[in-house]
Scaffold this motif. Structure first.
Motif, short mmCIF file in Angstrom:
data_model
loop_
_atom_site.label_atom_id
_atom_site.label_comp_id
_atom_site.label_asym_id
_atom_site.label_seq_id
_atom_site.Cartn_x
_atom_site.Cartn_y
_atom_site.Cartn_z
N LYS A 1 0.83 -13.17 -0.59
CA LYS A 1 1.21 -12.97 -2.00
C LYS A 1 2.16 -14.08 -2.43
N SER B 1 3.68 -6.08 -3.27
CA SER B 1 3.49 -6.40 -1.87
C SER B 1 4.19 -7.72 -1.60
N GLN C 1 0.34 -8.70 -6.71
CA GLN C 1 0.09 -10.15 -6.75
C GLN C 1 0.93 -10.84 -7.82
N THR D 1 0.84 -1.20 0.00
CA THR D 1 0.00 0.00 0.00
C THR D 1 0.87 1.25 0.00
C1 LIG Z 1 -2.16 -6.94 -1.37
C2 LIG Z 1 -2.42 -5.94 -2.40
C3 LIG Z 1 -2.08 -4.59 -2.21
C4 LIG Z 1 -1.58 -4.03 -0.91
O1 LIG Z 1 -0.42 -4.65 -0.42
P1 LIG Z 1 -0.12 -4.63 1.16
O2 LIG Z 1 1.28 -5.14 1.24
O3 LIG Z 1 -1.11 -5.55 1.80
O4 LIG Z 1 -0.24 -3.23 1.63
C5 LIG Z 1 -2.32 -3.71 -3.26
N1 LIG Z 1 -2.85 -4.12 -4.41
C6 LIG Z 1 -3.19 -5.40 -4.64
C7 LIG Z 1 -3.75 -5.80 -5.95
C8 LIG Z 1 -2.99 -6.36 -3.62
O5 LIG Z 1 -3.34 -7.62 -3.84
#
Ligand SMILES: *Cc1c(COP(=O)(O)O)cnc(C)c1O
Length: 369
Positions: free
Chosen positions: A189, A184, A163, A65
């Motif tokens: 993931k 992320s 992802q 994020t």
């Molecule tokens: C998980 C995810 C995020 C955010 O990642 P975090 O590490 O949880 O903050 C953003 N975009 C997508 C598509 C995600 O799957």
């Protein structure tokens, strides 16, 4: 009655159990070092990820994020701007746009659940500043048309590759296609650590430098702040876990592709729609999603039989209570809305056995018989 063993939807603890003998000494040496924040391990991870993705720079942060928020900020996206993005991502994509003061301009998706490039032009306004495609479930977006539009209209492209570490498009890796790639490394993931972590990849020297400042209060040296920043550093422990896992990612993706091939063979066609891979795609299958009728009923049936599953995501972003102010309504994005009622993420990880996949598919077939 004999109860069958459960089949879990993900296998995070199994992953650690499998790596335990090699990973514990690494974890212990980090703890013994007394150095938990900053230092050479971070730089090494950044070099290794940059090389893997095929870009000049990688900047390690403490979440995907933050990667998106800081990335947008560095692209100059701010109040009054609009960012093109699909309404079927994890909330963080749109959340990041909102947090830099901009507005999401949603564009519907195609059958493969990724943003439909042909619909982008109709969503452009004089305020459009950037395009944020999302490589959902580790399936790479058709990037050439998106990049061509960005070029034509002078827009930045920020890939939400959260992802999709390891996915590629015409031989180029996710995160190397736009101006910035955001990843992320959350435990769920495909390229995952044991806590919250994020990464940005880019060829832009200035942006890389600014991201390194922003994650550490805006400091350029111990005592000088050139702009007020944040605290978004990756822990050394997480960085070392990611360094251990990066060279093993290819094998994980390979195993998952084999699982997907079997799922496809057993399910594709009448029972479930599974978007075919196009020739330009090399996907990671972070999740394995089938599009089915009577999804909720099927999910309950699987659950009653000890099979886990999930929905990514049941409520499209334009219909979230928090998105009320953007003026969208039910019916605006028919593909996403229809898919949100049909998508089901089936058990999918590198420890799944052929027998387990056959049992899941057997239950699904029995449900529709
Ligand atoms: C998980 C995810 C995020 C955010 O990642 P975090 O590490 O949880 O903050 C953003 N975009 C997508 C598509 C995600 O799957």
């Amino acid at each position: 009655m004999e109860t069958l063993p459960t089949i879990s939807y993900v296998a995070i603890a199994e992953q650690f159990a499998d790596e335990r003998d090699e990973l514990m000494p690494i974890i212990e040496s980090v703890l013994a070092s007394g150095n938990y924040v900053g230092g050479p391990a971070i730089g090494r991870l950044e070099e290794e990820v940059a090389r893997f993705v095929g870009v000049k720079h990688c900047i390690a942060l403490n979440s995907g994020t933050d990667a998106l928020i800081f990335g947008l900020k560095c692209l100059g996206v701010g109040p009054g701007d609009e960012v093109i993005t699909p309404p079927n991502s994890f909330i963080a994509s749109t959340g990041a746009i909102v947090h830099v003061g901009a507005k999401p301009a949603f564009v519907d998706v195609g059958g493969d659940q990724n943003m439909d490039a042909e619909r982008i032009e109709a969503a452009l306004t004089s305020r459009t500043k950037a395009i944020m495609p999302v490589h959902l479930t580790g399936r790479i977006c058709d990037m050439d048309p998106i990049l061509a539009l960005a070029d034509k209209h002078g827009l930045a492209v920020i890939e939400d590759a959260a992802q999709a570490m390891g996915a590629s498009y015409k031989g180029r890796k996710a995160g190397s296609l736009g101006n910035l790639g955001c990843f992320s490394a959350h435990p769920l993931k495909i390229f995952n650590s044991c806590g919250d972590c994020g990464l940005v990849t880019t060829d832009d020297d200035e942006i890389a430098q600014r991201l390194r400042r922003l994650r550490n209060h805006g400091l350029v040296d111990r005592d000088t702040v050139v702009e007020f920043g944040f605290v978004s550093r990756m822990d050394v422990l997480q960085a070392e876990i990611l360094r251990y896992r990066l060279p093993r990612l290819g094998q994980i993706i390979k195993t998952r592709k084999k699982n997907v091939a079997l799922y496809r063979q057993l399910l594709d066609g009448e029972i479930a729609f599974i978007p075919p891979d196009k020739d330009y795609e090399d996907n990671t299958f972070t999740m394995f999603v089938a599009q089915v009728d009577r999804r909720d009923e099927l999910q309950r049936r699987l659950k009653d039989n000890g099979v886990g599953s999930a929905v990514h995501y049941p409520t499209p972003l334009h219909l979230q209570p928090a998105a009320k102010g953007f003026g969208y309504k039910l019916g605006d994005f028919p593909m996403v809305e229809r898919q949100s009622r049909r998508i089901l993420s089936l058990p999918h990880h590198q420890f799944l056995t052929e027998g387990q996949i056959r049992r899941v598919c057997g239950l699904i077939k029995a449900f529709y018989r």
